[in-house]
Design a protein around this motif. Sequence first.
Motif, PDB file in Angstrom:
ATOM      1  N   TYR A 157       0.839  -1.197   0.000  1.00 42.87           N
ATOM      2  CA  TYR A 157       0.000   0.000   0.000  1.00 42.87           C
ATOM      3  C   TYR A 157       0.877   1.251   0.000  1.00 42.87           C
ATOM      4  O   TYR A 157       1.996   1.249   0.496  1.00 42.87           O
ATOM      5  N   ILE A 158       0.317   2.306  -0.546  1.00 41.27           N
ATOM      6  CA  ILE A 158       0.984   3.598  -0.501  1.00 41.27           C
ATOM      7  C   ILE A 158       0.878   4.163   0.908  1.00 41.27           C
ATOM      8  O   ILE A 158      -0.183   4.103   1.534  1.00 41.27           O
ATOM      9  N   ASN A 159       1.974   4.708   1.424  1.00 45.60           N
ATOM     10  CA  ASN A 159       1.926   5.429   2.697  1.00 45.60           C
ATOM     11  C   ASN A 159       1.584   6.883   2.379  1.00 45.60           C
ATOM     12  O   ASN A 159       2.434   7.644   1.907  1.00 45.60           O
ATOM     13  N   LEU A 160       0.341   7.261   2.627  1.00 48.51           N
ATOM     14  CA  LEU A 160      -0.152   8.567   2.189  1.00 48.51           C
ATOM     15  C   LEU A 160       0.212   9.697   3.135  1.00 48.51           C
ATOM     16  O   LEU A 160      -0.250  10.825   2.969  1.00 48.51           O
ATOM     17  N   TYR A 161       1.085   9.399   4.094  1.00 48.62           N
ATOM     18  CA  TYR A 161       1.726  10.445   4.871  1.00 48.62           C
ATOM     19  C   TYR A 161       3.039  10.886   4.214  1.00 48.62           C
ATOM     20  O   TYR A 161       3.381  12.072   4.217  1.00 48.62           O
ATOM     21  N   ILE A 162       3.768   9.944   3.660  1.00 47.32           N
ATOM     22  CA  ILE A 162       5.143  10.254   3.257  1.00 47.32           C
ATOM     23  C   ILE A 162       5.511   9.910   1.819  1.00 47.32           C
ATOM     24  O   ILE A 162       6.501  10.426   1.299  1.00 47.32           O
ATOM     25  N   ASP A 163       4.756   9.045   1.156  1.00 47.28           N
ATOM     26  CA  ASP A 163       5.104   8.714  -0.230  1.00 47.28           C
ATOM     27  C   ASP A 163       4.750   9.874  -1.159  1.00 47.28           C
ATOM     28  O   ASP A 163       3.668  10.457  -1.056  1.00 47.28           O
ATOM     29  N   ASP A 164       5.650  10.192  -2.064  1.00 49.01           N
ATOM     30  CA  ASP A 164       5.391  11.239  -3.060  1.00 49.01           C
ATOM     31  C   ASP A 164       4.612  10.644  -4.225  1.00 49.01           C
ATOM     32  O   ASP A 164       5.096   9.727  -4.899  1.00 49.01           O
ATOM     33  N   LEU A 165       3.418  11.147  -4.455  1.00 48.98           N
ATOM     34  CA  LEU A 165       2.604  10.660  -5.561  1.00 48.98           C
ATOM     35  C   LEU A 165       3.009  11.372  -6.840  1.00 48.98           C
ATOM     36  O   LEU A 165       3.274  12.583  -6.839  1.00 48.98           O
ATOM     37  N   PRO A 166       3.064  10.666  -7.956  1.00 44.06           N
ATOM     38  CA  PRO A 166       3.539  11.275  -9.213  1.00 44.06           C
ATOM     39  C   PRO A 166       2.526  12.249  -9.800  1.00 44.06           C
ATOM     40  O   PRO A 166       1.310  12.026  -9.723  1.00 44.06           O
ATOM     41  N   ASN A 167       3.024  13.332 -10.370  1.00 44.97           N
ATOM     42  CA  ASN A 167       2.173  14.266 -11.114  1.00 44.97           C
ATOM     43  C   ASN A 167       2.105  13.824 -12.569  1.00 44.97           C
ATOM     44  O   ASN A 167       2.298  14.613 -13.497  1.00 44.97           O
ATOM     45  N   LYS A 168       1.883  12.531 -12.730  1.00 46.05           N
ATOM     46  CA  LYS A 168       1.701  11.924 -14.049  1.00 46.05           C
ATOM     47  C   LYS A 168       0.469  11.045 -13.963  1.00 46.05           C
ATOM     48  O   LYS A 168       0.200  10.436 -12.923  1.00 46.05           O
ATOM     49  N   THR A 181     -26.564   2.829 -22.989  1.00 45.47           N
ATOM     50  CA  THR A 181     -26.032   2.899 -21.624  1.00 45.47           C
ATOM     51  C   THR A 181     -24.540   3.175 -21.682  1.00 45.47           C
ATOM     52  O   THR A 181     -23.833   2.579 -22.505  1.00 45.47           O
ATOM     53  N   LEU A 182     -24.084   4.066 -20.838  1.00 44.16           N
ATOM     54  CA  LEU A 182     -22.659   4.390 -20.809  1.00 44.16           C
ATOM     55  C   LEU A 182     -21.923   3.391 -19.916  1.00 44.16           C
ATOM     56  O   LEU A 182     -22.214   3.270 -18.722  1.00 44.16           O
ATOM     57  N   LYS A 183     -20.992   2.645 -20.506  1.00 41.84           N
ATOM     58  CA  LYS A 183     -20.202   1.660 -19.788  1.00 41.84           C
ATOM     59  C   LYS A 183     -18.876   2.299 -19.362  1.00 41.84           C
ATOM     60  O   LYS A 183     -18.234   2.997 -20.150  1.00 41.84           O
ATOM     61  N   VAL A 184     -18.484   2.021 -18.123  1.00 42.71           N
ATOM     62  CA  VAL A 184     -17.300   2.647 -17.545  1.00 42.71           C
ATOM     63  C   VAL A 184     -16.297   1.568 -17.146  1.00 42.71           C
ATOM     64  O   VAL A 184     -16.657   0.595 -16.474  1.00 42.71           O
ATOM     65  N   LYS A 185     -15.044   1.751 -17.555  1.00 44.03           N
ATOM     66  CA  LYS A 185     -13.996   0.788 -17.201  1.00 44.03           C
ATOM     67  C   LYS A 185     -12.733   1.539 -16.779  1.00 44.03           C
ATOM     68  O   LYS A 185     -12.042   2.145 -17.603  1.00 44.03           O
ATOM     69  N   PHE A 186     -12.436   1.538 -15.470  1.00 46.62           N
ATOM     70  CA  PHE A 186     -11.214   2.159 -14.962  1.00 46.62           C
ATOM     71  C   PHE A 186     -10.071   1.148 -14.995  1.00 46.62           C
ATOM     72  O   PHE A 186     -10.278  -0.060 -14.810  1.00 46.62           O
ATOM     73  N   TYR A 187      -8.863   1.655 -15.187  1.00 50.57           N
ATOM     74  CA  TYR A 187      -7.676   0.802 -15.141  1.00 50.57           C
ATOM     75  C   TYR A 187      -6.457   1.674 -14.891  1.00 50.57           C
ATOM     76  O   TYR A 187      -6.501   2.907 -15.071  1.00 50.57           O
ATOM     77  N   ILE A 188      -5.383   1.051 -14.445  1.00 49.07           N
ATOM     78  CA  ILE A 188      -4.129   1.788 -14.278  1.00 49.07           C
ATOM     79  C   ILE A 188      -3.130   1.310 -15.320  1.00 49.07           C
ATOM     80  O   ILE A 188      -3.154   0.161 -15.756  1.00 49.07           O
ATOM     81  N   ASP A 189      -2.263   2.235 -15.726  1.00 50.46           N
ATOM     82  CA  ASP A 189      -1.310   1.945 -16.794  1.00 50.46           C
ATOM     83  C   ASP A 189      -0.089   2.826 -16.589  1.00 50.46           C
ATOM     84  O   ASP A 189      -0.201   3.983 -16.156  1.00 50.46           O
ATOM     85  N   ASN A 190       1.085   2.298 -16.922  1.00 53.40           N
ATOM     86  CA  ASN A 190       2.318   3.073 -16.736  1.00 53.40           C
ATOM     87  C   ASN A 190       2.845   3.640 -18.042  1.00 53.40           C
ATOM     88  O   ASN A 190       4.059   3.706 -18.269  1.00 53.40           O
ATOM     89  N   ARG A 191       1.958   4.081 -18.893  1.00 56.13           N
ATOM     90  CA  ARG A 191       2.379   4.650 -20.179  1.00 56.13           C
ATOM     91  C   ARG A 191       3.170   5.948 -20.021  1.00 56.13           C
ATOM     92  O   ARG A 191       3.874   6.368 -20.948  1.00 56.13           O
ATOM     93  N   ASN A 192       3.062   6.582 -18.848  1.00 57.36           N
ATOM     94  CA  ASN A 192       3.774   7.842 -18.624  1.00 57.36           C
ATOM     95  C   ASN A 192       5.080   7.651 -17.858  1.00 57.36           C
ATOM     96  O   ASN A 192       5.666   8.611 -17.355  1.00 57.36           O
ATOM     97  N   HIS A 193       5.523   6.401 -17.780  1.00 59.69           N
ATOM     98  CA  HIS A 193       6.875   6.053 -17.318  1.00 59.69           C
ATOM     99  C   HIS A 193       7.161   6.521 -15.883  1.00 59.69           C
ATOM    100  O   HIS A 193       8.175   7.168 -15.620  1.00 59.69           O
ATOM    101  N   ILE A 194       6.270   6.158 -14.973  1.00 62.20           N
ATOM    102  CA  ILE A 194       6.525   6.357 -13.551  1.00 62.20           C
ATOM    103  C   ILE A 194       7.587   5.346 -13.124  1.00 62.20           C
ATOM    104  O   ILE A 194       7.660   4.233 -13.664  1.00 62.20           O
ATOM    105  N   LYS A 195       8.425   5.717 -12.164  1.00 66.66           N
ATOM    106  CA  LYS A 195       9.475   4.806 -11.707  1.00 66.66           C
ATOM    107  C   LYS A 195       8.876   3.449 -11.339  1.00 66.66           C
ATOM    108  O   LYS A 195       7.831   3.360 -10.714  1.00 66.66           O
TER     109      LYS A 195
END
Length: 283
Positions: A157-168, A181-195
């Motif tokens: 898990y992210i430590n939301l006190y001290i971990d720096d979240l990316p501005n990407k 009907t509008l279908k919604v699909k969320f997902y995460i992807d590293n296309r913006n090259h986060i460490k």
Amino acid sequence: MRKIKHYQGDSFDFHKKVVNSKRNTKENVDKKKRLTALLPISQNAFADYDAKFSRNILQTLTPIRLTKQEKEDCTGLYEFHSAVFTRLFDNLTTTNEGVDDSLCPYCTIGEASSLDHIIPKSVMPVFADHPKNLIPCCSNCNSKKSNVWFANDNWDYINLYIDDLPNKQFLFVDLAIDNNTLKVKFYIDNRNHIKENLFLKISNHYTKLDLCRRFEQCSNQEISEVATLIKNFSKCVTDAKCKEVILESSKQLQDEYGFNYWKAVLRAECCSNDVVYQFLKTK
């Protein structure tokens, strides 16, 4: 998911307040004696936690050797509904301007209603009442978290006190119209090259807390609000100007709740996808 302020006072002083706050029942008198005898060990442990917290290397903490009774005494110090912890909760969920800010930082969906142990108290009981080891969260996130906190050389898990979240951007949403009907699909992807290590931690966090599915479940209300905005604005301005206004509101949400705030991502996609925009315009 967003960063929040952590406890600013002396952590060990907080621990002593917790110990002293216990009612003077026969059982608690004996417990206080044992915990008082343990104070030198607790003080060193708390100092080690604070030092590693400031350097964001909590994973290097070593469990303190305690007897079974000492573990039970330390674990029993945490009682969310006791006055000392409700005051801590209020402090952590109130801005410096005195405004209530109790949105769960783990999911940014529900309202925080509990304190979660960043390092589980079953793993390191001595930190059961460490104020920097306690973070406000909603009951849903708290129930989904397990006693696994660090595995395969990375945090779950992210430590939301001290971990720096990316501005990407790493959170994305696909929108499609199916049978009116509008279908919604969320997902995460590293296309913006986060460490890589940071993205793995983000991926673990989203997977363990089932966030993408939970965002999808909560999307209807936000989509309805966006549709209302589109219909109202498009009556008096061009589509281009309407999209500009809604995208600006999305940026404001990002500023307040984080770059990858799910509502901001959804709102922006509703405007960027012209087919969806026109669909919402007629709803």
